[in-house]
Design an enzyme around this catalytic site. Structure first.
Site, PDB file in Angstrom:
ATOM      1  CE  LYS A  66      42.025  33.939  38.195  1.00 13.90           C
ATOM      2  NZ  LYS A  66      41.547  35.157  37.784  1.00 13.90           N
ATOM      3  CB  THR A  67      43.617  39.345  37.703  1.00 13.83           C
ATOM      4  OG1 THR A  67      42.573  38.405  36.853  1.00 13.83           O
ATOM      5  CG2 THR A  67      44.718  39.758  36.786  1.00 13.83           C
ATOM      6  N   GLY A  68      42.313  39.349  40.491  1.00 15.58           N
ATOM      7  CA  GLY A  68      41.200  39.598  41.206  1.00 15.58           C
ATOM      8  C   GLY A  68      40.538  40.909  41.271  1.00 15.58           C
ATOM      9  CB  SER A 114      39.357  36.126  40.634  1.00 15.80           C
ATOM     10  OG  SER A 114      37.769  36.244  40.252  1.00 15.80           O
TER      11      SER A 114
END
Length: 265
Positions: free
Chosen positions: A209-211, A72
């Site tokens: 932003k995480t992923g 993501s």
């Protein structure tokens, strides 16, 4: 080659060269303690531009150069692609829910860019991908030198497919975005940065932003200070799946605090 194509070609070269322009990172073997405390294996790259400095640090430099699925974190450039292509007008445009019930309750309603980024709403970006098509996705990624720029394989290609990017390359991309140097309209770059805000204090802003691909967890972004930004890109293995996800922010925050790039908790 028309004038627009020539400009975009030159910009792509500039970005590729820029990806190599980061300072040689100083290895921080002492940061192993932060990974050990979290019982995690991974890497982190930090690029500190405060007070006119241009200093980079890395834990596990070999892994920092290895490419993984961006998961993501790809929502950052993907939002730019959708805006540039006219699929998305602004942060207020309603993206209608398709009525399909999904496991994350926040996904089961209409979305906009801000909620889709905040909730990491996969179906929104799958819809963008359908509208864009693999060829246009690939062209956009090549234009910004994003990892291996491959839109093939299983779908979504940024999670299950063949797209891959390294922590070093994430840092380069974020640096260009921060400076509005990507080949997109300035207002689009500023909008994407706005929806990336995670938290803020009196004199600092954290945009990130995480992923998560199922195997690899990411947290990428930067902290803005009056004296300049501090960029970071972390990835870790997640053998315990959901139980490992909080370690992304835990390790990163502790490392940033150790260099005074985030206030104490």
């Amino acid at each position: 080659m028309n004038r627009r194509s020539l400009i975009l070609f030159v910009l792509s070269i500039v970005l590729t060269v820029g990806a190599l322009a980061a300072p040689t990172a100083q290895e921080r073997t002492d940061w192993s303690s932060f990974f050990a405390a979290a019982e995690a294996r991974g890497t982190i790259v930090v690029w500190d531009n405060r007070n006119g400095r241009d200093v980079a640090f890395v834990y596990d430099p070999e892994r920092a150069g290895r490419r993984y699925s961006p998961a993501s974190t790809f929502k950052i450039p993907h939002s730019l692609f959708a805006l540039d292509a006219g699929i998305l007008r602004d942060e207020f445009q309603v993206i209608p829910w398709d009525g399909v019930k999904r496991s994350i309750e926040a996904w089961n309603e209409n979305q906009n860019l801000r909620s889709a980024m905040r909730n990491s709403t996969v179906w929104v970006y799958e819809r963008f991908a359908q509208r864009l098509g693999d060829a246009r996705e690939t062209a956009y990624m090549r234009k910004i030198a994003y990892g291996n720029a491959v839109a093939g394989g299983s779908k979504p290609f940024w999670v299950e497919g063949d797209l891959a990017i390294s922590a070093n390359e994430q840092i380069s991309f974020l640096h260009h975005l921060y400076r509005n140097e990507l080949p997109f309209r300035g207002e689009h770059q500023r909008l994407v940065k706005d929806v990336m805000v995670n938290e803020a204090g009196r004199d600092w802003i954290l945009r990130a932003k995480t992923g998560w691909s199922g195997k690899i967890g990411w947290w990428v972004g930067w902290v803005e200070w009056p004296t300049g930004p501090v960029f970071f890109a972390l990835n870790i293995d997640t053998p315990n799946r959901l139980d490992d996800l909080s370690k992304r922010q835990e390790i990163t925050r502790n490392i940033l605090r150790s260099i005074n790039a985030l206030p104490p908790s």
